[in-house]
Design an enzyme around this catalytic site. Structure first.
Site, short mmCIF file in Angstrom:
data_model
loop_
_atom_site.label_atom_id
_atom_site.label_comp_id
_atom_site.label_asym_id
_atom_site.label_seq_id
_atom_site.Cartn_x
_atom_site.Cartn_y
_atom_site.Cartn_z
N GLU A 97 0.84 -1.20 0.00
CA GLU A 97 0.00 0.00 0.00
C GLU A 97 0.88 1.25 0.00
O GLU A 97 0.40 2.35 0.25
CB GLU A 97 -0.98 0.02 1.17
N CYS A 142 -3.20 -4.10 4.51
CA CYS A 142 -2.12 -4.92 5.05
C CYS A 142 -2.15 -6.39 4.64
O CYS A 142 -1.26 -7.15 5.02
CB CYS A 142 -2.09 -4.82 6.58
N HIS A 162 -1.71 -11.12 11.92
CA HIS A 162 -1.33 -9.75 11.58
C HIS A 162 -1.03 -8.98 12.86
O HIS A 162 -1.71 -9.14 13.87
CB HIS A 162 -2.44 -9.05 10.80
#
Length: 350
Positions: A83, A115, A239
């Site tokens: 990103e 992400c 994550h």
């Protein structure tokens, strides 16, 4: 309806590699500038003036090739998740493909999903190889994450990435995929509009309805579909926007934190966004034993999660030492102050 995704052919990881920039800024230093005294992590990685998401992707890809021990011309797809791509209009994947000698006979594209852009690219690579359309495909997740000066994102937004080369499961695979599952909803927890320098976020809204909801549902569904329990996994990588969130997920799922800590790197290098779980899994593969099972769950704002179950194979013993390990990059560090950090991250906007 079967929810778990399995390709027609079994697919394995034939090579993996990571890269983390050398520079670090301590959270204490950021706090000194903005008058903050409590911090989410210790320090984060900062890219140098000549580094960006593409150069990070190239370094990770080269390390993956060293472990794969294959001719880059055999790679028929390079998909790059980020990103923070340097060009608004121009693919980054083509630059990486050229740099590692994989052009011209291949697919190349940039993936976006906050992400989880890197694991989104990995899902596509698994399908591409598993369908028989390609012998090998490479998925990369890398970012040089940005946070508005003084915003709490500035304390955690790091830099780094990892690359995975997948091929048909064989004795050359360091691990293979048992199955995967993706869970997606329209949840506007984090965004950046065109021409804006920094992302915006929904503060606490980024937690329960976004991060936790998607990761937990993805993990539970994958385990149910594969007939596995949390105790069947030797490691888990979630994550990691900070240190607290992935440990909370592990507690909810009934996974001891000892199985999470080896792949939890945010406290030392920051949140590497698209690279976060990919770097974490790379760190686990650096120490895992044949037969170990790894639960891998990414998250991307907007929002969604990809969940994978992978099993380590014998080839890991031979291949892991063919390229620098994640810990080598984590320990290779030079601390800088806020002034140099702001210069390197181009926070002085004229």
């Amino acid at each position: 309806m079967r929810k778990v995704m399995k390709p027609m052919k079994d697919v394995g990881i034939v090579g993996y590699g990571a890269y983390v920039p050398m520079y670090r800024i301590r959270n204490e230093e950021i706090g000194r500038v903005w008058g903050v005294s409590s911090f989410p992590i210790e320090e984060k990685a900062v890219p140098g003036l000549d580094e960006d998401a593409i150069t990070i992707g190239i370094e990770a890809a080269r390390n993956a090739l060293k472990r794969a021990k294959i001719d880059p011309q055999k790679i028929r797809a390079i998909w790059f998740g980020t990103e923070s791509k340097p060009y608004a209009v121009k693919p980054s994947a083509t630059i990486i493909a050229e740099a590692i000698g994989a052009t011209p006979d291949l697919e190349a594209a940039d993936f976006e999903f906050a992400c989880k852009a890197g694991t989104e690219a990995l899902q596509a690579a698994i399908g591409f190889v598993g369908s028989g359309m390609a012998e090998y495909a490479m998925a990369i997740g890398a970012d040089t994450a940005q946070g508005r000066p003084g915003d709490h994102l500035e304390f955690t937004a790091g830099a780094g990435g990892a690359a995975f080369i997948v091929g048909e499961k064989s004795n050359e695979s360091v691990a293979y995929f048992e199955g995967s599952y993706s869970y997606v909803t329209d949840t506007p927890d984090f965004w950046r509009r065109q021409h804006e320098h920094y992302p915006r976020h929904g503060n606490r809204f980024t937690g329960e309805p976004a991060y936790f909801h998607h990761i937990i549902n993805a993990a539970k569904t994958l385990m149910e579909e594969l007939g596995l329990k949390p105790s069947d996994f030797d490691y888990a990588v979630f994550h990691q926007p900070n240190v607290k969130f992935p440990l909370t997920v592990a507690k909810i799922l009934g996974i001891p934190k000892e199985k999470v800590l080896p792949g939890l790197l945010t406290g030392r290098i920051g949140n590497t966004y698209s690279g976060a779980t990919m770097v974490g899994v790379s760190a686990v593969l650096d120490i895992a034993k044949p037969g170990d099972r790894i639960l891998w769950v990414s998250f991307g704002s907007g929002a969604g999660s990809n969940a994978f179950s992978i099993v380590v194979q014998d080839a890991i013993e031979e291949k892991r030492d063919l390229a620098p390990k994640v810990e080598d990059y984590v320990k290779r560090r030079k601390v800088i102050d806020y002034a140099l950090y702001a210069k390197a991250r181009r926070k002085y906007i004229l």
